[in-house]
Design a protein around this motif. Structure first.
Motif, PDB file in Angstrom:
ATOM      1  N   LYS A  87      20.818  -7.593  15.650  1.00  0.00           N
ATOM      2  CA  LYS A  87      21.820  -7.867  14.618  1.00  0.00           C
ATOM      3  C   LYS A  87      21.383  -9.017  13.721  1.00  0.00           C
ATOM      4  N   ASP A 123      18.731  -7.925  11.370  1.00  0.00           N
ATOM      5  CA  ASP A 123      19.330  -7.154  10.270  1.00  0.00           C
ATOM      6  C   ASP A 123      19.923  -8.071   9.215  1.00  0.00           C
ATOM      7  N   ALA A 179      21.590  -5.378   6.888  1.00  0.00           N
ATOM      8  CA  ALA A 179      22.982  -5.184   7.299  1.00  0.00           C
ATOM      9  C   ALA A 179      23.900  -4.964   6.109  1.00  0.00           C
TER      10      ALA A 179
END
Length: 93
Positions: free
Chosen positions: A83, A86, A92
């Motif tokens: 995450k 990203d 993201a």
């Protein structure tokens, strides 16, 4: 009051950006011993680099940017690392 085995590493960091010199500082000073990075400025974005640099199972504590007080606490795992990658690479968005 901090235990004797915890080292505090102070440094200056402006709000709202990730500076290469700050990222290099984090990478250079993250070791197997317990350390606290004390930012003169805002540290919430530095937590992103710490997540990438620390081994799985490590804990990252940072000022919570969504509240006026308190902290955020993250346990580093593969999902969190992905995450953060990203977000940093803007995949993201």
């Amino acid at each position: 009051l901090l235990p004797e085995h915890v080292e505090t590493l102070p440094f200056a960091h402006p709000a709202g950006i990730l500076q290469q010199k700050t990222l290099d500082h984090v990478r250079t000073h993250i070791t197997s011993k317990q350390e606290i990075f004390a930012a003169d400025g805002e540290e919430d974005l530095i937590a992103l680099e710490a997540v990438l640099a620390l081994p799985l199972g490590s804990i990252v504590v940072f000022g919570n940017p969504f509240q006026q007080e308190g902290v955020g606490v993250l346990t580093v795992d593969e999902s969190l690392k992905n995450k953060v990658k990203d977000v940093i690479t803007l995949r993201a968005f």
